[in-house]
Each structure stands twice: as structure tokens, then as C-alpha cells.
Design a protein around this motif. Structure first.
Motif, PDB file in Angstrom:
ATOM      1  N   THR A  72      57.165  56.454 -82.033  1.00 40.52           N
ATOM      2  CA  THR A  72      55.874  56.850 -82.322  1.00 40.52           C
ATOM      3  C   THR A  72      55.382  58.038 -81.474  1.00 40.52           C
ATOM      4  OG1 THR A  72      55.414  54.335 -82.541  1.00 40.52           O
ATOM      5  CG2 THR A  72      53.552  56.105 -82.145  1.00 40.52           C
ATOM      6  N   ASP A  73      55.781  58.036 -80.215  1.00 37.67           N
ATOM      7  CA  ASP A  73      55.655  59.450 -79.565  1.00 37.67           C
ATOM      8  C   ASP A  73      56.148  60.629 -80.330  1.00 37.67           C
ATOM      9  OD1 ASP A  73      54.534  60.895 -77.225  1.00 37.67           O
ATOM     10  OD2 ASP A  73      56.748  61.041 -76.651  1.00 37.67           O
ATOM     11  N   LEU A  74      57.482  60.476 -80.637  1.00 35.71           N
ATOM     12  CA  LEU A  74      58.117  61.469 -81.334  1.00 35.71           C
ATOM     13  C   LEU A  74      57.342  61.887 -82.608  1.00 35.71           C
ATOM     14  CD1 LEU A  74      61.982  60.515 -80.895  1.00 35.71           C
ATOM     15  CD2 LEU A  74      60.750  62.422 -79.890  1.00 35.71           C
ATOM     16  N   HIS A  75      56.982  61.072 -83.370  1.00 33.20           N
ATOM     17  CA  HIS A  75      56.556  61.109 -84.680  1.00 33.20           C
ATOM     18  C   HIS A  75      55.018  62.023 -84.368  1.00 33.20           C
ATOM     19  CE1 HIS A  75      58.559  59.205 -87.435  1.00 33.20           C
ATOM     20  NE2 HIS A  75      58.890  58.053 -86.804  1.00 33.20           N
ATOM     21  N   LEU A  76      54.237  61.499 -83.253  1.00 35.97           N
ATOM     22  CA  LEU A  76      53.210  62.294 -82.851  1.00 35.97           C
ATOM     23  C   LEU A  76      53.124  63.582 -82.384  1.00 35.97           C
ATOM     24  CD1 LEU A  76      51.560  59.409 -81.103  1.00 35.97           C
ATOM     25  CD2 LEU A  76      50.672  60.114 -83.077  1.00 35.97           C
ATOM     26  N   THR A  77      54.262  63.611 -81.568  1.00 36.18           N
ATOM     27  CA  THR A  77      54.593  65.067 -80.954  1.00 36.18           C
ATOM     28  C   THR A  77      55.005  66.265 -81.886  1.00 36.18           C
ATOM     29  OG1 THR A  77      55.160  64.015 -79.024  1.00 36.18           O
ATOM     30  CG2 THR A  77      56.098  66.310 -79.266  1.00 36.18           C
ATOM     31  N   ASN A  78      55.923  65.468 -83.014  1.00 37.91           N
ATOM     32  CA  ASN A  78      56.388  66.583 -83.959  1.00 37.91           C
ATOM     33  C   ASN A  78      55.161  66.892 -84.919  1.00 37.91           C
ATOM     34  OD1 ASN A  78      59.011  66.807 -83.235  1.00 37.91           O
ATOM     35  ND2 ASN A  78      59.606  64.982 -84.432  1.00 37.91           N
ATOM     36  N   PHE A  79      54.284  66.099 -85.076  1.00 39.84           N
ATOM     37  CA  PHE A  79      53.078  66.442 -85.983  1.00 39.84           C
ATOM     38  C   PHE A  79      52.453  67.438 -85.372  1.00 39.84           C
ATOM     39  CE2 PHE A  79      48.798  65.858 -87.577  1.00 39.84           C
ATOM     40  CZ  PHE A  79      49.021  65.720 -89.046  1.00 39.84           C
ATOM     41  N   VAL A  80      51.878  66.988 -83.987  1.00 39.68           N
ATOM     42  CA  VAL A  80      51.129  68.070 -83.184  1.00 39.68           C
ATOM     43  C   VAL A  80      51.820  69.508 -83.040  1.00 39.68           C
ATOM     44  CG1 VAL A  80      50.199  68.456 -80.820  1.00 39.68           C
ATOM     45  CG2 VAL A  80      49.854  66.282 -82.182  1.00 39.68           C
ATOM     46  N   LYS A  81      53.141  69.542 -82.873  1.00 42.02           N
ATOM     47  CA  LYS A  81      53.811  70.616 -82.670  1.00 42.02           C
ATOM     48  C   LYS A  81      53.803  71.463 -83.973  1.00 42.02           C
ATOM     49  CE  LYS A  81      58.429  71.858 -80.995  1.00 42.02           C
ATOM     50  NZ  LYS A  81      59.945  71.480 -80.601  1.00 42.02           N
ATOM     51  N   ALA A  82      53.856  70.918 -85.157  1.00 41.77           N
ATOM     52  CA  ALA A  82      53.706  71.571 -86.402  1.00 41.77           C
ATOM     53  C   ALA A  82      52.318  72.271 -86.418  1.00 41.77           C
ATOM     54  CB  ALA A  82      54.238  70.643 -87.443  1.00 41.77           C
ATOM     55  N   ASN A  91      48.711  72.722 -75.029  1.00 40.57           N
ATOM     56  CA  ASN A  91      47.518  72.391 -75.672  1.00 40.57           C
ATOM     57  C   ASN A  91      46.811  71.345 -74.631  1.00 40.57           C
ATOM     58  OD1 ASN A  91      45.484  72.504 -77.902  1.00 40.57           O
ATOM     59  ND2 ASN A  91      46.186  70.353 -78.333  1.00 40.57           N
ATOM     60  N   LEU A  92      47.429  70.384 -73.853  1.00 38.92           N
ATOM     61  CA  LEU A  92      46.640  69.538 -73.286  1.00 38.92           C
ATOM     62  C   LEU A  92      45.973  70.383 -72.208  1.00 38.92           C
ATOM     63  CD1 LEU A  92      49.484  66.857 -72.659  1.00 38.92           C
ATOM     64  CD2 LEU A  92      47.594  66.806 -74.261  1.00 38.92           C
ATOM     65  N   ILE A  93      46.353  71.354 -71.616  1.00 34.30           N
ATOM     66  CA  ILE A  93      46.084  72.150 -70.583  1.00 34.30           C
ATOM     67  C   ILE A  93      44.618  72.780 -71.164  1.00 34.30           C
ATOM     68  CG2 ILE A  93      45.920  74.337 -68.945  1.00 34.30           C
ATOM     69  CD1 ILE A  93      48.726  73.375 -68.224  1.00 34.30           C
ATOM     70  N   MET A  94      44.717  73.450 -72.381  1.00 32.57           N
ATOM     71  CA  MET A  94      43.639  74.120 -73.107  1.00 32.57           C
ATOM     72  C   MET A  94      42.630  72.987 -73.435  1.00 32.57           C
ATOM     73  SD  MET A  94      44.244  77.251 -73.071  1.00 32.57           S
ATOM     74  CE  MET A  94      43.373  77.907 -74.346  1.00 32.57           C
ATOM     75  N   MET A  95      43.129  71.979 -73.810  1.00 32.09           N
ATOM     76  CA  MET A  95      41.972  71.054 -74.350  1.00 32.09           C
ATOM     77  C   MET A  95      40.929  70.608 -73.007  1.00 32.09           C
ATOM     78  SD  MET A  95      42.229  70.030 -77.392  1.00 32.09           S
ATOM     79  CE  MET A  95      41.401  68.349 -77.630  1.00 32.09           C
ATOM     80  N   GLY A 154      39.965  77.825 -79.223  1.00 30.23           N
ATOM     81  CA  GLY A 154      39.472  76.623 -79.212  1.00 30.23           C
ATOM     82  C   GLY A 154      38.586  76.312 -80.463  1.00 30.23           C
ATOM     83  N   ASP A 155      37.867  77.196 -81.148  1.00 29.45           N
ATOM     84  CA  ASP A 155      37.306  77.017 -82.565  1.00 29.45           C
ATOM     85  C   ASP A 155      38.351  76.777 -83.438  1.00 29.45           C
ATOM     86  OD1 ASP A 155      34.852  77.795 -81.141  1.00 29.45           O
ATOM     87  OD2 ASP A 155      35.053  79.849 -81.494  1.00 29.45           O
ATOM     88  N   GLN A 156      39.310  77.075 -83.222  1.00 28.07           N
ATOM     89  CA  GLN A 156      40.414  77.028 -84.344  1.00 28.07           C
ATOM     90  C   GLN A 156      41.143  75.688 -84.177  1.00 28.07           C
ATOM     91  OE1 GLN A 156      42.120  80.880 -83.654  1.00 28.07           O
ATOM     92  NE2 GLN A 156      42.262  80.865 -85.825  1.00 28.07           N
ATOM     93  N   VAL A 157      41.462  75.191 -82.652  1.00 33.17           N
ATOM     94  CA  VAL A 157      42.426  74.284 -82.528  1.00 33.17           C
ATOM     95  C   VAL A 157      41.738  72.787 -82.232  1.00 33.17           C
ATOM     96  CG1 VAL A 157      43.956  73.389 -80.667  1.00 33.17           C
ATOM     97  CG2 VAL A 157      43.928  75.783 -81.564  1.00 33.17           C
ATOM     98  N   ILE A 158      40.472  72.966 -81.685  1.00 35.57           N
ATOM     99  CA  ILE A 158      39.810  71.513 -81.576  1.00 35.57           C
ATOM    100  C   ILE A 158      39.492  70.729 -82.757  1.00 35.57           C
ATOM    101  CG2 ILE A 158      37.211  70.662 -80.873  1.00 35.57           C
ATOM    102  CD1 ILE A 158      37.388  72.756 -78.485  1.00 35.57           C
ATOM    103  N   PRO A 159      39.168  71.550 -83.998  1.00 36.69           N
ATOM    104  CA  PRO A 159      39.224  70.862 -85.367  1.00 36.69           C
ATOM    105  C   PRO A 159      40.433  70.229 -85.912  1.00 36.69           C
ATOM    106  CG  PRO A 159      37.823  72.876 -85.454  1.00 36.69           C
ATOM    107  CD  PRO A 159      38.607  72.868 -84.068  1.00 36.69           C
ATOM    108  N   ILE A 160      41.433  70.653 -85.432  1.00 34.32           N
ATOM    109  CA  ILE A 160      42.702  70.388 -85.609  1.00 34.32           C
ATOM    110  C   ILE A 160      43.049  69.050 -84.865  1.00 34.32           C
ATOM    111  CG2 ILE A 160      45.224  70.626 -85.485  1.00 34.32           C
ATOM    112  CD1 ILE A 160      44.556  73.649 -86.552  1.00 34.32           C
ATOM    113  N   ALA A 161      42.795  69.008 -83.683  1.00 35.18           N
ATOM    114  CA  ALA A 161      42.695  67.744 -82.736  1.00 35.18           C
ATOM    115  C   ALA A 161      42.012  66.791 -83.182  1.00 35.18           C
ATOM    116  CB  ALA A 161      42.315  68.080 -81.232  1.00 35.18           C
TER     117      ALA A 161
END
Length: 144
Positions: A16-26, A38-42, A103-110
Motif C-alpha cells: 500500500t505504501d508503495l502504491h501511495l508513494t508512486n502516485f504522489v511521486k508521479a 514535499n513533507l517538509i514543504m507541507m 504551495g498554491d499548486q501542490v496543496i490542491p494536489i495533496a
């Protein structure tokens, strides 16, 4: 009876972690941002000016690891590091204008990612999932 490979809960969590990480990475790739960075940026988008030590504690990461990620983020122009006035050994991380704009671009993706992951879960199921994951983490931390 012996467990087969797919019966181990740790394998299921890892998968599950691999699937989540690969999705976020893409999703983050177009922004030149790794999932760990991204964790630091969040955290900085939530509260700018955290120290590297505070970030390491919040992320449960080694201080050296956080320092390396911060250095990479600084090279990319997303943050700047500066010495704390009250403790010269500590470094505070601040978002640059470029980092704030990111952040204006990435937060909506998160937020979209969170919606996708939580799709079809009831509030009660999410609370239960959090409880179970906390239990797994607590069990593992006993052996670290």
C-alpha cells in the motif's frame, strides 16, 4: 500453519505504501519535488519558520536526513535557511516567494490525493484506520 507471502500484514502495508508513494511521486514530478521533500514543504506551508530539529521531530526523521532534504530544497529555490537569533546552532527554514507560489499548486494536489485515498470510507472507518495504524506504529516502535 505457516503464513504465505501475501498473508503477512507487513507486506500488505508495504505494498500500500508503495502504491501511495508512486502516485504522489508521479503527481509531484512536474514540480521538481520528491515525496519526502514535499513533507517538509507541507509543514512549512502550514507554519513557516520551523527549525530543522522541529521538522525532524514532526516527521520522525533523522536530523541529518532533514538537513540534506532542506539543502536540496534550498538549491531548488523553494526555501532559505537562516540561523536562529536565540540559538546560533539551529537553522530555521523559511519559504521563498517561489516556495510559497509552489504551495498554491501542490496543496490542491495533496487535498485531491487525500480525497482519492479516503474515497468510500465513512468517518468512522477513517477513525478506525487511524487507530489501527497507530497501533501498528506503536507495536513496531517497541522494538526500535
Amino acid at each position: 500453519m505457516e503464513l504465505s507471502f501475501q498473508d503477512y500484514i507487513s507486506i500488505k502495508i508495504h505494498k500500500t505504501d508503495l502504491h501511495l508513494t508512486n502516485f504522489v511521486k508521479a503527481k509531484l514530478e512536474p514540480f521538481n519535488l520528491a515525496p519526502e521533500q514535499n513533507l517538509i514543504m507541507m509543514l512549512l506551508w502550514e507554519k513557516d519558520g520551523l527549525t530543522q530539529i522541529q521538522l525532524a521531530q514532526k516527521l520522525n526523521k533523522d536530523k541529518t536526513n532533514v538537513a540534506r532534504m532542506a539543502s536540496n530544497l534550498e538549491r531548488k529555490g523553494f526555501i532559505k535557511r537562516s540561523c536562529c537569533l536565540d540559538d546560533r546552532r539551529s537553522l530555521k527554514l523559511y519559504l521563498t516567494p517561489c516556495g510559497k507560489k509552489l504551495g498554491d499548486q501542490v496543496i490542491p494536489i495533496a487535498e485531491e490525493f487525500n480525497d482519492i485515498v479516503c474515497k468510500d470510507f465513512t468517518k468512522e472507518e477513517l477513525v478506525e484506520l487511524e487507530r489501527l495504524l497507530s497501533k501498528v506504529n506503536k507495536n513496531v516502535q517497541c522494538f526500535l
